[in-house]
Design an enzyme around this catalytic site. Structure first.
Site, mmCIF file in Angstrom:
data_model
loop_
_atom_site.group_PDB
_atom_site.id
_atom_site.type_symbol
_atom_site.label_atom_id
_atom_site.label_comp_id
_atom_site.label_asym_id
_atom_site.label_seq_id
_atom_site.Cartn_x
_atom_site.Cartn_y
_atom_site.Cartn_z
ATOM 1 N N LYS A 218 6.932 7.447 0.588
ATOM 2 C CA LYS A 218 5.509 7.098 0.465
ATOM 3 C C LYS A 218 5.200 6.425 -0.864
ATOM 4 C CE LYS A 218 3.689 9.930 4.105
ATOM 5 N NZ LYS A 218 2.976 11.133 4.540
ATOM 6 N N ARG A 254 9.397 16.126 6.850
ATOM 7 C CA ARG A 254 9.351 14.932 7.697
ATOM 8 C C ARG A 254 9.921 13.766 6.892
ATOM 9 N NH1 ARG A 254 6.108 10.620 8.668
ATOM 10 N NH2 ARG A 254 5.830 9.973 10.823
HETATM 11 C C1 7PJ Z 1 2.838 11.898 8.152
HETATM 12 C C2 7PJ Z 1 2.719 11.973 9.529
HETATM 13 C C3 7PJ Z 1 2.794 13.099 7.363
HETATM 14 C C4 7PJ Z 1 2.557 14.278 9.461
HETATM 15 C C5 7PJ Z 1 2.909 9.903 8.932
HETATM 16 C C6 7PJ Z 1 4.460 7.594 6.789
HETATM 17 C C7 7PJ Z 1 3.106 7.574 7.363
HETATM 18 N N1 7PJ Z 1 2.585 13.155 10.188
HETATM 19 N N2 7PJ Z 1 2.764 10.714 10.009
HETATM 20 N N3 7PJ Z 1 2.661 14.259 8.091
HETATM 21 N N4 7PJ Z 1 2.967 10.600 7.794
HETATM 22 N N5 7PJ Z 1 2.419 15.462 10.065
HETATM 23 O O1 7PJ Z 1 5.394 8.180 7.316
HETATM 24 O O2 7PJ Z 1 4.598 6.954 5.712
HETATM 25 O O3 7PJ Z 1 2.863 13.142 6.139
HETATM 26 S S1 7PJ Z 1 2.978 8.177 9.059
#
Ligand code: 7PJ
Length: 272
Positions: A218, A254
């Site tokens: 990020k 994640r």
């Molecule tokens: C997240 C997400 C996060 C959850 C994305 C990216 C943006 N879902 N979906 N948590 N981020 N739960 O991966 O840069 O931080 S999309």
């Protein structure tokens, strides 16, 4: 094999591999090629140790344009069906109830909603399906969220929001044990907000709900490091923040870089 997310979480932090089924993430050609590449990528992440694959068909990056629900379903449902029974929990990353339904019908095991099931239809679908849900905090929408977000007390406000969402879920019939919370790093937060949330992640862990943390690649990383690094060059910051999260008690990470994260976790565990 039936997987039990709670049992898997109890065995140690789980890695959730990010699978974006968007033509721009696999720059070569049409939908079918995109899906084939996505399935291959998911199988590689499973082999590298991902316990969960998070499948998304709509980019929620800051400023991204939304796709139609039909297109989102066309991208994700066949990939879920192809990955069913291949050894990982399958998570659908969507804010659309129709996409959730299609994903569940195709075999998805959990729902990851960056709008925390704010849509009453989504809430109903999740309750009826009786699957784990990840509730993420976001201020605004992906189009607007990064325009000067403000908080009095970012930790308390994000926490209050997530607990209110969890309460709504339980009222709708979702079992407490099936609720996962996520502070939503980068979703309507400045660099200072993101760092404060990471520094106080234990406050989220103290709620008793499993905490999911998404810091992978990020932009707060390049902002904090002040190095103008592009997403694929943010592994160092991704691992540093992931391990800090695990140290605070986060149960699911994640990530894009599954092999590297699994290795970091193994070293972290070996030291404990
Ligand atoms: C997240 C997400 C996060 C959850 C994305 C990216 C943006 N879902 N979906 N948590 N981020 N739960 O991966 O840069 O931080 S999309």
């Amino acid at each position: 094999m039936k997987h039990d997310l709670q049992k898997m979480i109890a065995q140690g932090p789980l890695v959730m591999g990010i699978l974006n089924v968007t033509p721009d993430s696999f720059s070569d050609g049409g939908l079918h090629e995109t899906q084939e590449a996505a399935v291959a990528r998911a199988l590689k992440m499973i082999a590298e140790g991902a316990g969960i694959i998070d499948i998304g068909g709509e980019s929620t990056r800051p400023g991204a344009e939304p796709v139609t629900v039909e297109e989102e379903i066309r991208r994700t449902a066949p990939v879920i069906a192809a990955l069913k029974g291949r050894g990982a929990i399958l998570s659908i990353d969507t804010r659309n109830p129709e996409t959730m339904s299609a994903a569940l019908a195709a075999g998805a095991d959990m729902i990851n909603d960056v709008t925390a099931l704010a849509n009453p239809e989504s809430l109903e679908i999740a309750a009826r399906a009786n699957v784990p849900v990840c509730l993420m905090h976001m201020k605004g929408t992906p189009q607007t969220m990064q325009s000067a977000p403000q908080y009095e007390d970012v930790v308390q406000e994000v926490l209050d929001y997530l607990l209110a969402c969890a309460k709504l879920c339980m009222k709708a019939g979702i079992a407490k044990e099936k609720i996962i919370i996520d502070p939503g790093i980068g979703f309507g937060k400045t660099l200072a907000h993101n760092l404060t949330l990471l520094a106080h992640l234990a406050r989220f862990v103290e709620t008793g709900f499993p905490v999911l943390l998404g810091t992978s690649r990020k932009s707060f990383i390049s902002a904090a490091a002040n190095d103008q690094s592009q997403p694929e060059n943010r592994l160092g910051g991704s691992l540093a923040s992931a391990l800090r999260g695990v140290e605070a008690g986060a149960k699911i990470l994640r990530v894009h870089d599954v092999h590297e994260t699994v290795q970091a976790l193994k070293i972290w565990k070996a030291m404990n």
